[in-house]
Scaffold this motif. Sequence first.
Motif, PDB file in Angstrom:
ATOM      1  N   UNK A  80     -10.429  74.431   1.527  1.00  0.00           N
ATOM      2  CA  UNK A  80      -9.664  73.269   2.030  1.00  0.00           C
ATOM      3  C   UNK A  80      -8.243  73.205   1.501  1.00  0.00           C
ATOM      4  N   UNK A  81      -8.009  73.729   0.275  1.00  0.00           N
ATOM      5  CA  UNK A  81      -6.647  73.720  -0.291  1.00  0.00           C
ATOM      6  C   UNK A  81      -5.714  74.625   0.506  1.00  0.00           C
ATOM      7  N   UNK A  82      -6.258  75.720   1.072  1.00  0.00           N
ATOM      8  CA  UNK A  82      -5.423  76.625   1.864  1.00  0.00           C
ATOM      9  C   UNK A  82      -4.859  75.907   3.090  1.00  0.00           C
ATOM     10  N   UNK A  83      -5.699  75.121   3.735  1.00  0.00           N
ATOM     11  CA  UNK A  83      -5.246  74.390   4.905  1.00  0.00           C
ATOM     12  C   UNK A  83      -4.260  73.297   4.527  1.00  0.00           C
TER      13      UNK A  83
ATOM     14  N   UNK B 124       1.521  73.430  -7.653  1.00  0.00           N
ATOM     15  CA  UNK B 124       0.436  72.439  -7.446  1.00  0.00           C
ATOM     16  C   UNK B 124      -0.862  73.144  -7.051  1.00  0.00           C
ATOM     17  N   UNK B 125      -0.753  74.182  -6.203  1.00  0.00           N
ATOM     18  CA  UNK B 125      -1.949  74.909  -5.767  1.00  0.00           C
ATOM     19  C   UNK B 125      -2.611  75.642  -6.930  1.00  0.00           C
ATOM     20  N   UNK B 126      -1.804  76.322  -7.751  1.00  0.00           N
ATOM     21  CA  UNK B 126      -2.377  77.069  -8.879  1.00  0.00           C
ATOM     22  C   UNK B 126      -2.968  76.118  -9.911  1.00  0.00           C
ATOM     23  N   UNK B 127      -2.379  74.946 -10.055  1.00  0.00           N
ATOM     24  CA  UNK B 127      -2.915  73.964 -11.014  1.00  0.00           C
ATOM     25  C   UNK B 127      -4.306  73.503 -10.595  1.00  0.00           C
ATOM     26  N   UNK B 128      -4.465  73.186  -9.305  1.00  0.00           N
ATOM     27  CA  UNK B 128      -5.766  72.712  -8.839  1.00  0.00           C
ATOM     28  C   UNK B 128      -6.816  73.811  -8.863  1.00  0.00           C
ATOM     29  N   UNK B 129      -6.395  75.053  -8.556  1.00  0.00           N
ATOM     30  CA  UNK B 129      -7.365  76.150  -8.576  1.00  0.00           C
ATOM     31  C   UNK B 129      -7.830  76.433  -9.993  1.00  0.00           C
ATOM     32  N   UNK B 130      -6.904  76.383 -10.950  1.00  0.00           N
ATOM     33  CA  UNK B 130      -7.259  76.710 -12.329  1.00  0.00           C
ATOM     34  C   UNK B 130      -8.160  75.665 -12.968  1.00  0.00           C
ATOM     35  N   UNK B 131      -8.199  74.443 -12.369  1.00  0.00           N
ATOM     36  CA  UNK B 131      -9.079  73.408 -12.945  1.00  0.00           C
ATOM     37  C   UNK B 131     -10.512  73.527 -12.449  1.00  0.00           C
ATOM     38  N   UNK B 132     -10.754  74.375 -11.450  1.00  0.00           N
ATOM     39  CA  UNK B 132     -12.111  74.501 -10.925  1.00  0.00           C
ATOM     40  C   UNK B 132     -13.039  75.237 -11.882  1.00  0.00           C
TER      41      UNK B 132
END
Length: 433
Positions: free
Chosen positions: A361-364, A397-405
Amino acid sequence: MKIIKNDYEAFKTWLDLDINSIAWEGRYAESFNDFWLSFFRIDIEPQELSQRFTYAKKIARSGPLISWLNWLFEKFLAFSFVSQGKSVREIAFIYDLPEKYISTVLRDHLIQVYPAFEDLINENFQISNVSSKNLFLKFADLEPILGSEAKDKGTFESDILAHMEVTLYPDWSNLVRELQKDILSIKIDFKNFKRNISLKKQLRFFREVLILLVILAGIVFLLKNSNKWYEEYLVNKITLFEPNFFWLDKSLSYQEQDLLAKNQIDLTNKELDELEKIEAQQVFTDEQSKSRFDPESDVVVLDSVNEVPKSFGEAETEQSEYEENKKGGYRDSSYASSNKKAYRILMASVEPVAIRTSILPLMKKYGISQVDNVKPGTQIPGGLYFNLMVPSKNLKEFMTKVSTLSEATIFESRSEGRDQAGKNRVFIWIKSI
């Protein structure tokens, strides 16, 4: 009220039993007389007489003898109605019996005496509820219509039970013997019983009970502890074959991102490239591979027979569906020819599919597209693979959210030229643990 001797004598005369047939030509006349005297005791209440009939039917085992006792009792109820002048309600009350049962017995008896008045008898002895007027019906009310023949004789030629030789049944003697004991009239004198029990005997009784309880408690305690000891003994003897994870080297786990950010390390670009190669080898494989096409795993699992190469020589140069059409970018920093940055996010998780579900969903949301022919989130041996082109304005912002997973390590390298303007390449590798 009590039943006196005259009542029994009048009943015996009214019943007109064939004693000669019952006593087998008079041979058991004495036995029958003993039964009559033992059964119909003088000065007893009607309820006690009803209980004696019930008790006698329990002693008797043969069916004909039980039927004869039941017939004798019903004849006594009819005698109470016809000769003693009692109503249906009075008979039911003093003998503790249902009114419907009394009315049925009386109706059957009177129909035998007066068969011509069957409809009249049925109508008068029909009891539909407890307030029915027929409950208080007496024979004196019917005598003007029916006549007084019912008072003369209580048996008829058709009454087979009046002539049945009941004294010949094997359980007859046992019945007479039990009735002579007069068990129902035995009464216990509890006052005399308590008087005979001394205080010393009572204390001895309670002492014995207490000793038995102590012994029982000791046995239960002993069994409980012995079972517990035996269970521990069996546990020590049994060895279960199960995975043992205590041998794992905890020092090989990934370090937290915050720990890397605490220290300032000054390294040249060449040293960073070498360090990146070493880190990539530690994440993807336990051993270094000599094959250019399989740096993550020494084994490639094929989905069908059609994917097997024609010859093992061609397998070395055959391109996999999991590989891009053109080498370069961040997969190998030796191809770099520009200052554009590419980023590598290395993650490890026991649920890589769940992380993929969160990344798609983040990609979209951030307008991210795939690079080359590899679909984002493709599952390959060892984990999941993303090769993405991320707009520079949404990169952080994208890398921050991915790294928190999950626990992640981020690497930066130079990318090969001809990338899209305003976008950076991001490679995400989710290793399945």
